[in-house]
Design a protein around this motif. Structure first.
Motif, PDB file in Angstrom:
ATOM      1  N   PRO A  52       0.834  -1.203   0.000  1.00 45.32           N
ATOM      2  CA  PRO A  52       0.000   0.000   0.000  1.00 45.32           C
ATOM      3  C   PRO A  52       0.865   1.249   0.000  1.00 45.32           C
ATOM      4  O   PRO A  52       1.990   1.252   0.514  1.00 45.32           O
ATOM      5  CB  PRO A  52      -0.796  -0.129   1.306  1.00 45.32           C
ATOM      6  N   LEU A  53       0.334   2.292  -0.608  1.00 44.68           N
ATOM      7  CA  LEU A  53       1.064   3.547  -0.678  1.00 44.68           C
ATOM      8  C   LEU A  53       1.125   4.208   0.690  1.00 44.68           C
ATOM      9  O   LEU A  53       0.166   4.153   1.475  1.00 44.68           O
ATOM     10  CB  LEU A  53       0.391   4.496  -1.666  1.00 44.68           C
ATOM     11  N   SER A  54       2.242   4.831   0.971  1.00 43.10           N
ATOM     12  CA  SER A  54       2.367   5.613   2.192  1.00 43.10           C
ATOM     13  C   SER A  54       1.624   6.938   2.019  1.00 43.10           C
ATOM     14  O   SER A  54       1.288   7.347   0.899  1.00 43.10           O
ATOM     15  CB  SER A  54       3.836   5.883   2.501  1.00 43.10           C
ATOM     16  N   GLU A  55       1.387   7.619   3.121  1.00 43.01           N
ATOM     17  CA  GLU A  55       0.750   8.930   3.049  1.00 43.01           C
ATOM     18  C   GLU A  55       1.579   9.892   2.205  1.00 43.01           C
ATOM     19  O   GLU A  55       1.043  10.708   1.451  1.00 43.01           O
ATOM     20  CB  GLU A  55       0.536   9.496   4.449  1.00 43.01           C
ATOM     21  N   GLU A  56       2.886   9.788   2.328  1.00 48.15           N
ATOM     22  CA  GLU A  56       3.764  10.652   1.539  1.00 48.15           C
ATOM     23  C   GLU A  56       3.619  10.367   0.049  1.00 48.15           C
ATOM     24  O   GLU A  56       3.536  11.291  -0.764  1.00 48.15           O
ATOM     25  CB  GLU A  56       5.212  10.453   1.965  1.00 48.15           C
ATOM     26  N   GLN A  57       3.554   9.087  -0.318  1.00 51.37           N
ATOM     27  CA  GLN A  57       3.399   8.727  -1.724  1.00 51.37           C
ATOM     28  C   GLN A  57       2.043   9.173  -2.271  1.00 51.37           C
ATOM     29  O   GLN A  57       1.936   9.657  -3.404  1.00 51.37           O
ATOM     30  CB  GLN A  57       3.574   7.217  -1.893  1.00 51.37           C
ATOM     31  N   ILE A  58       1.002   9.003  -1.460  1.00 56.20           N
ATOM     32  CA  ILE A  58      -0.325   9.457  -1.883  1.00 56.20           C
ATOM     33  C   ILE A  58      -0.319  10.966  -2.103  1.00 56.20           C
ATOM     34  O   ILE A  58      -0.831  11.476  -3.109  1.00 56.20           O
ATOM     35  CB  ILE A  58      -1.390   9.058  -0.849  1.00 56.20           C
ATOM     36  N   GLY A  59       0.282  11.686  -1.180  1.00 56.09           N
ATOM     37  CA  GLY A  59       0.359  13.138  -1.319  1.00 56.09           C
ATOM     38  C   GLY A  59       1.097  13.550  -2.570  1.00 56.09           C
ATOM     39  O   GLY A  59       0.702  14.498  -3.262  1.00 56.09           O
TER      40      GLY A  59
ATOM     41  N   ALA B 282       0.846  15.732  -8.022  1.00 54.38           N
ATOM     42  CA  ALA B 282       1.171  15.650  -9.454  1.00 54.38           C
ATOM     43  C   ALA B 282      -0.085  15.775 -10.307  1.00 54.38           C
ATOM     44  O   ALA B 282      -0.079  16.443 -11.353  1.00 54.38           O
ATOM     45  CB  ALA B 282       1.889  14.332  -9.747  1.00 54.38           C
ATOM     46  N   ILE B 283      -1.190  15.139  -9.887  1.00 54.21           N
ATOM     47  CA  ILE B 283      -2.451  15.267 -10.617  1.00 54.21           C
ATOM     48  C   ILE B 283      -2.904  16.724 -10.633  1.00 54.21           C
ATOM     49  O   ILE B 283      -3.306  17.254 -11.667  1.00 54.21           O
ATOM     50  CB  ILE B 283      -3.537  14.374  -9.985  1.00 54.21           C
TER      51      ILE B 283
ATOM     52  N   MET C 230     -12.501  13.697 -11.731  1.00 59.72           N
ATOM     53  CA  MET C 230     -11.466  13.444 -10.741  1.00 59.72           C
ATOM     54  C   MET C 230     -11.849  12.287  -9.820  1.00 59.72           C
ATOM     55  O   MET C 230     -10.996  11.490  -9.416  1.00 59.72           O
ATOM     56  CB  MET C 230     -11.188  14.713  -9.931  1.00 59.72           C
ATOM     57  N   THR C 231     -13.120  12.173  -9.503  1.00 59.14           N
ATOM     58  CA  THR C 231     -13.578  11.044  -8.691  1.00 59.14           C
ATOM     59  C   THR C 231     -13.349   9.733  -9.415  1.00 59.14           C
ATOM     60  O   THR C 231     -12.857   8.749  -8.823  1.00 59.14           O
ATOM     61  CB  THR C 231     -15.063  11.212  -8.346  1.00 59.14           C
ATOM     62  N   ARG C 232     -13.668   9.699 -10.712  1.00 59.27           N
ATOM     63  CA  ARG C 232     -13.444   8.470 -11.472  1.00 59.27           C
ATOM     64  C   ARG C 232     -11.961   8.128 -11.555  1.00 59.27           C
ATOM     65  O   ARG C 232     -11.561   6.956 -11.452  1.00 59.27           O
ATOM     66  CB  ARG C 232     -14.024   8.609 -12.889  1.00 59.27           C
ATOM     67  N   GLU C 233     -11.121   9.145 -11.752  1.00 58.53           N
ATOM     68  CA  GLU C 233      -9.684   8.891 -11.831  1.00 58.53           C
ATOM     69  C   GLU C 233      -9.158   8.319 -10.520  1.00 58.53           C
ATOM     70  O   GLU C 233      -8.372   7.359 -10.515  1.00 58.53           O
ATOM     71  CB  GLU C 233      -8.941  10.178 -12.177  1.00 58.53           C
ATOM     72  N   LEU C 234      -9.592   8.868  -9.411  1.00 56.70           N
ATOM     73  CA  LEU C 234      -9.131   8.368  -8.116  1.00 56.70           C
ATOM     74  C   LEU C 234      -9.662   6.961  -7.839  1.00 56.70           C
ATOM     75  O   LEU C 234      -8.957   6.134  -7.247  1.00 56.70           O
ATOM     76  CB  LEU C 234      -9.545   9.327  -7.006  1.00 56.70           C
ATOM     77  N   GLU C 235     -10.885   6.681  -8.256  1.00 54.72           N
ATOM     78  CA  GLU C 235     -11.427   5.330  -8.101  1.00 54.72           C
ATOM     79  C   GLU C 235     -10.552   4.311  -8.829  1.00 54.72           C
ATOM     80  O   GLU C 235     -10.264   3.228  -8.301  1.00 54.72           O
ATOM     81  CB  GLU C 235     -12.854   5.273  -8.635  1.00 54.72           C
ATOM     82  N   GLN C 236     -10.131   4.652 -10.026  1.00 52.67           N
ATOM     83  CA  GLN C 236      -9.300   3.734 -10.814  1.00 52.67           C
ATOM     84  C   GLN C 236      -7.915   3.558 -10.206  1.00 52.67           C
ATOM     85  O   GLN C 236      -7.240   2.556 -10.452  1.00 52.67           O
ATOM     86  CB  GLN C 236      -9.212   4.246 -12.247  1.00 52.67           C
ATOM     87  N   MET C 237      -7.479   4.499  -9.387  1.00 53.67           N
ATOM     88  CA  MET C 237      -6.190   4.419  -8.713  1.00 53.67           C
ATOM     89  C   MET C 237      -6.290   3.768  -7.340  1.00 53.67           C
ATOM     90  O   MET C 237      -5.285   3.600  -6.647  1.00 53.67           O
ATOM     91  CB  MET C 237      -5.598   5.821  -8.552  1.00 53.67           C
ATOM     92  N   GLY C 238      -7.511   3.416  -6.933  1.00 54.57           N
ATOM     93  CA  GLY C 238      -7.713   2.866  -5.601  1.00 54.57           C
ATOM     94  C   GLY C 238      -7.653   3.915  -4.507  1.00 54.57           C
ATOM     95  O   GLY C 238      -7.393   3.599  -3.343  1.00 54.57           O
ATOM     96  N   LEU C 239      -7.932   5.166  -4.871  1.00 54.10           N
ATOM     97  CA  LEU C 239      -7.857   6.274  -3.913  1.00 54.10           C
ATOM     98  C   LEU C 239      -9.193   7.020  -3.837  1.00 54.10           C
ATOM     99  O   LEU C 239      -9.241   8.235  -3.727  1.00 54.10           O
ATOM    100  CB  LEU C 239      -6.743   7.246  -4.316  1.00 54.10           C
TER     101      LEU C 239
END
Length: 316
Positions: free
Chosen positions: A10-17, A22-23, A210-219
């Motif tokens: 799983p991604l760390s909080e830092e990686q998610i940020g 970047a998005i 943006m919601t769809r993009e985050l859904e596809q990223m698991g976020l």
């Protein structure tokens, strides 16, 4: 027997940020794309023209005359596109659509030929920060808000040009351009009193995509965090970029069309925009049997009859 050590961590909080940042930066400063074709490639005579947006940003455009016609269609384009379209069959623009399968060219010049053959003059322009037009608002994206001034600039140009000022006007606006049209109507409706009709291709809420993009990223649970990242760069929130709100001010007959199963948004988002239009003279046309948004952008040149019928009805 697998011990599970090769599973994606799983991604760390830092990686998610970092990913959300970047998005936000990529969306806030979208790529420009080159003009690879002109109306001459479809055998059309045309003029290279330029005019100012309502706030003075210089806009580059083509005017395609139709001898003997007193009808004018003004066309604009989606984000990152320009009046020609977008070379998403080539890098780096191809990468923009890779995840959603939208990796083929969108060429709008064929649209202008169809309109010309149907008896319409055409004025089509690059919105600010795209194509060959000037930079406005620091080059920042806005979900169509800043480009609303470009829509009004195109109307002011048409009404101020001697050979165009008496023509019936219809607006053909796509995606970010459709949002811009709706925002301009919502904030400055007086400029649209004599516009005969609208063709709105795939208007889009930024929250939805943006919601769809985050859904596809698991976020999927990070929508609010991404909204804040975008606000920190571009000074706008998702609710400030919603055509669902702006459509309530439309008083002009409107034809909306959209890929129903577009993976970048949901049918409910476009339905909400359409439902908000408070007049009876409106139509919603769904494009079926595809999940590709770019198919919606090419629908007019593939099956133009419904859109031409709408223009003919209100611009006769």
């Amino acid at each position: 027997m697998a011990d599970g050590t090769d599973r994606q961590q799983p991604l760390s909080e830092e990686q998610i940020g970092e990913r959300l940042g970047a998005i936000a930066r990529g969306w806030s400063h979208p790529l420009r794309s080159p003009l690879l074709r002109t109306p001459a490639d479809e055998g059309l005579d045309y003029e290279d023209v330029t005019f100012p947006s309502q706030d003075g940003v210089p806009l580059e455009a083509w005017f395609i005359p139709c001898t003997g016609s007193d009808r004018l269609v003004i066309a604009n384009h989606p984000m990152m596109f320009n009046r020609y379209g977008c070379p998403t069959h080539l890098e780096p623009w191809r990468s923009f659509g890779t995840a959603s399968g939208n990796t083929f060219e969108v060429d709008y010049v064929a649209d202008y030929r169809i309109l010309h053959e149907a008896g319409y003059n055409v004025l089509t322009y690059d919105e600010r920060n795209f194509g060959l037009s000037g930079i406005g608002n620091g080059g920042l994206n806005s979900g169509g808000r800043h480009q609303g001034r470009d829509v009004i600039g195109s109307l002011l140009y048409a009404r101020g040009r001697e050979d165009l000022k008496h023509m019936a006007i219809g607006l053909f606006s796509r995606c970010n351009g459709a949002n811009a049209n709706l925002y301009a109507i919502h904030t400055q409706p007086r400029h649209f009193d004599d516009v005969r009709c609208l063709l709105l291709c795939q208007p889009l809420s930024i929250r939805s995509i943006m919601t769809r993009e985050l859904e596809q990223m698991g976020l999927a649970d990070r929508v609010d965090q991404l909204e804040r990242e975008i606000q920190l760069v571009a000074s706008v929130t998702f609710d400030q970029m919603s055509p669902n709100l702006w459509a309530r001010s439309v008083k002009t007959p409107a034809f909306v069309y959209q890929v129903h199963d577009d993976v970048l948004t949901t049918p409910a988002d476009v339905q909400a925009t359409f439902d908000a239009i408070p007049i009876a003279q409106k139509k919603l046309h769904w494009i079926q049997d595809t999940t590709l948004r770019w198919d919606g952008y090419l629908e007019f040149q593939r099956r133009p009859a419904p859109m031409l019928a709408w223009l003919d009805e209100y611009m006769a």
